[in-house]
Design a protein around this motif. Structure first.
Motif, PDB file in Angstrom:
ATOM      1  N   TYR A 186       0.742  -1.053  -0.177  1.00  0.00           N
ATOM      2  CA  TYR A 186       0.044  -0.215  -0.289  1.00  0.00           C
ATOM      3  C   TYR A 186       0.876   1.406   0.275  1.00  0.00           C
ATOM      4  N   ALA A 187       1.901   0.744   0.739  1.00  0.00           N
ATOM      5  CA  ALA A 187       2.304   2.159   0.773  1.00  0.00           C
ATOM      6  C   ALA A 187       3.238   2.838  -0.755  1.00  0.00           C
ATOM      7  N   GLU A 188       3.935   1.678  -0.478  1.00  0.00           N
ATOM      8  CA  GLU A 188       4.452   1.566  -2.331  1.00  0.00           C
ATOM      9  C   GLU A 188       3.817   2.101  -3.517  1.00  0.00           C
ATOM     10  N   ARG A 189       2.144   1.697  -3.069  1.00  0.00           N
ATOM     11  CA  ARG A 189       1.106   2.656  -3.943  1.00  0.00           C
ATOM     12  C   ARG A 189       0.473   4.113  -4.290  1.00  0.00           C
ATOM     13  N   LEU A 190       0.779   4.643  -2.234  1.00  0.00           N
ATOM     14  CA  LEU A 190       0.413   6.094  -2.455  1.00  0.00           C
ATOM     15  C   LEU A 190       1.572   6.543  -2.589  1.00  0.00           C
ATOM     16  N   LEU A 191       2.439   6.196  -2.448  1.00  0.00           N
ATOM     17  CA  LEU A 191       4.003   6.870  -3.018  1.00  0.00           C
ATOM     18  C   LEU A 191       4.590   7.448  -4.398  1.00  0.00           C
ATOM     19  N   ALA A 192       3.106   6.187  -5.027  1.00  0.00           N
ATOM     20  CA  ALA A 192       3.407   6.655  -6.282  1.00  0.00           C
ATOM     21  C   ALA A 192       2.491   7.580  -7.253  1.00  0.00           C
ATOM     22  N   THR A 193       1.648   8.004  -6.368  1.00  0.00           N
ATOM     23  CA  THR A 193       0.709   8.918  -6.938  1.00  0.00           C
ATOM     24  C   THR A 193       1.459  10.649  -6.486  1.00  0.00           C
ATOM     25  N   PHE A 194       2.658  10.535  -5.303  1.00  0.00           N
ATOM     26  CA  PHE A 194       3.332  11.614  -5.631  1.00  0.00           C
ATOM     27  C   PHE A 194       4.628  11.638  -6.613  1.00  0.00           C
ATOM     28  N   PRO A 195       4.634  13.386  -6.501  1.00  0.00           N
ATOM     29  CA  PRO A 195       5.956  13.713  -7.322  1.00  0.00           C
ATOM     30  C   PRO A 195       7.548  12.809  -6.948  1.00  0.00           C
ATOM     31  N   GLU A 196       8.486  12.284  -8.173  1.00  0.00           N
ATOM     32  CA  GLU A 196       9.071  11.374  -7.182  1.00  0.00           C
ATOM     33  C   GLU A 196      10.060  12.187  -6.235  1.00  0.00           C
TER      34      GLU A 196
END
Ligand code: PMP
Length: 440
Positions: free
Chosen positions: A107-117
């Motif tokens: 989940y954390a990786e999916r969430l971070l993927a929605t943010f700028p790098e």
């Protein structure tokens, strides 16, 4: 509680004569006996909700209420995919957070993927307040400063440190000596450059902190200025604010507790409408569709400064059941195209209120983004008309449509429905608002 507190807006008054139902009267008495007077209740005639589905709430008599207010059940009340994810995970494992967990990292990786790098780290918490509190610590450790800037009627949460940066509690809860406020961005009706005037306020506040020997740590702004009265436009006006904060060595914290997870219809995050990449982002409310999960997303430099000074452990923050719920929220947002829907249906609703505005001078301004609208109610002189706003809110409640108010004067209708809201639901709300205006 101070009468000027945000918590006093649209509050049940014990002297209210509007409550006819003895069941409701009994529940109100019990609530006040248990909680005392600090915990406010909405409406002249409070509602007792016992069940919900999609955008509908049902009371103890089975009567349906259209929900045009709630952003916690953002993908719809009791969404079956979220309910199923919670039930399955609760039946398998729910513990504290000091073990390895595939569910949590996925989940954390999916969430971070929605943010700028550049925003590549996160910490989980259980509420918006905890996230803001943690972000303040991170900003302090990183900058060595203590001074923070917020808007004049901002709400950021209820812990000791966060109450000190929350002017919306009113004069009964003093701001910290290290806190300065700036006016929320004006709606730009006067043709004023919103971006420059907002940034100039920040510049002055930083100078004032310096004059008092307080080193600047950063600024925290709700990307849609919910409690100040909803200021979304023009997109991009936060760019100059973020530049000013950074030029003076501060950390820019975006509070996405309200606009996050697609509410504005322009991507997942309110800050992206403004073309900025914050240093820290705090989020909560809609994240788990009602399960208590929240987070701070950070640039790695900030996480590194924090880790040098402190460890982090949060018993419930980001537990497996909450992460399963939050992951189902992302699935539903994607599969039901709720962000696009927020943009389209939000525009339809805004157009509808603008039509009412053209016909009625009591509507001063209609603003917002996506399915988050503020409808400003004014008197003949153009001044805030709190009584009329409350008449509309309570009139809608009697027609079983739920909205509330925001802004320091409490004169802005706050309309923020679950994202599956449709144009048919908008018509129900617009027709009822039109009838109430005509009758008043
Ligand atoms: N920030 C904003 C902008 C909020 O609106 C809120 C809650 N209304 C919070 C932070 C605090 O969140 P919580 O109530 O989950 O602690």
């Amino acid at each position: 509680m101070s009468a000027d507190s945000m918590l006093a807006l649209n509050t049940y008054d014990p002297a209210s004569a509007a409550v006819a139902d003895p069941t409701i009267r009994g529940l109100i008495e019990r609530r006040q006996r248990i909680f005392g007077a600090a915990v406010p209740l909405f409406y002249e005639d409070p509602v007792h909700i016992t069940r919900a589905e999609g955008v509908w709430l049902y009371d103890h008599e089975g009567r349906a209420y259209l929900d045009a207010y709630n952003n916690v059940p953002s993908v719809g009340h009791c969404h079956p995919r979220v309910v199923d994810a919670v039930a399955r995970q609760a039946a398998q494992l729910n513990t504290h957070t000091r073990y390895l967990s595939e569910v949590v990292y996925a989940y954390a990786e999916r969430l971070l993927a929605t943010f700028p790098e550049a925003l590549s780290n996160l910490l989980f918490t259980s509420s918006g307040t905890e996230s803001v509190d943690l972000a303040l610590r991170m900003a302090r450790y990183h900058t060595g400063g203590a001074g923070f800037i917020v808007t004049r009627f901002a709400y950021h949460g209820h812990s000791t440190a966060v109450a000190e940066i929350t002017p919306a509690f009113g004069p009964g809860v003093p701001l910290g000596v290290h806190v300065r406020t700036v006016p929320a961005p004006p709606p730009g009706r006067s043709g004023e450059d919103v971006s420059q005037s907002f940034a100039a306020g920040i510049e002055q506040a930083i100078a004032d902190l310096r004059r008092h020997g307080i080193r600047f740590a950063g600024a925290i702004f709700d990307s849609i200025f919910s409690s100040d009265g909803l200021y979304a436009d023009p997109p991009g006006f936060l760019r100059a604010a973020a530049e000013t904060v950074r030029r003076h060595g501060g950390v820019y914290i975006a509070d996405e507790v309200q606009p996050g997870f697609g509410r504005t219809g322009a991507g997942m995050w309110g800050f992206s409408r403004h073309g900025i990449t914050p240093d820290l982002v705090v989020m909560g409310k809609p994240m788990g569709n009602g399960m208590p999960i929240a987070a701070v997303v950070a640039r790695p430099e900030l996480m590194a400064s924090f880790s040098e000074r402190s460890g982090y452990f949060n018993t419930f923050g980001g537990n497996t059941v909450c992460c399963a719920a939050a992951s189902a929220v992302l699935d539903v947002l994607r599969d039901e195209r709720l962000i696009e829907r927020s943009a389209q249906v939000g525009q339809y609703l805004k157009d509808g209120f603008e039509r009412l505005q053209r016909a009625d001078a009591r509507i001063g301004d209609v603003r917002g983004a996506g399915l988050y609208l503020g409808v400003e109610i004014v008197d003949q002189a153009g001044a805030p008309d709190t009584r009329e706003a409350l008449r509309l809110v309570n009139g809608l409640r009697q027609r079983r449509i739920l909205v509330s108010t925001c802004a320091a004067a409490g004169n802005v209708l706050k309309i923020r429905p679950p994202l599956p809201f449709s144009t048919e639901h908008c018509d129900l709300l617009l027709d009822a608002a039109g009838q109430l205006l005509a009758a008043g």
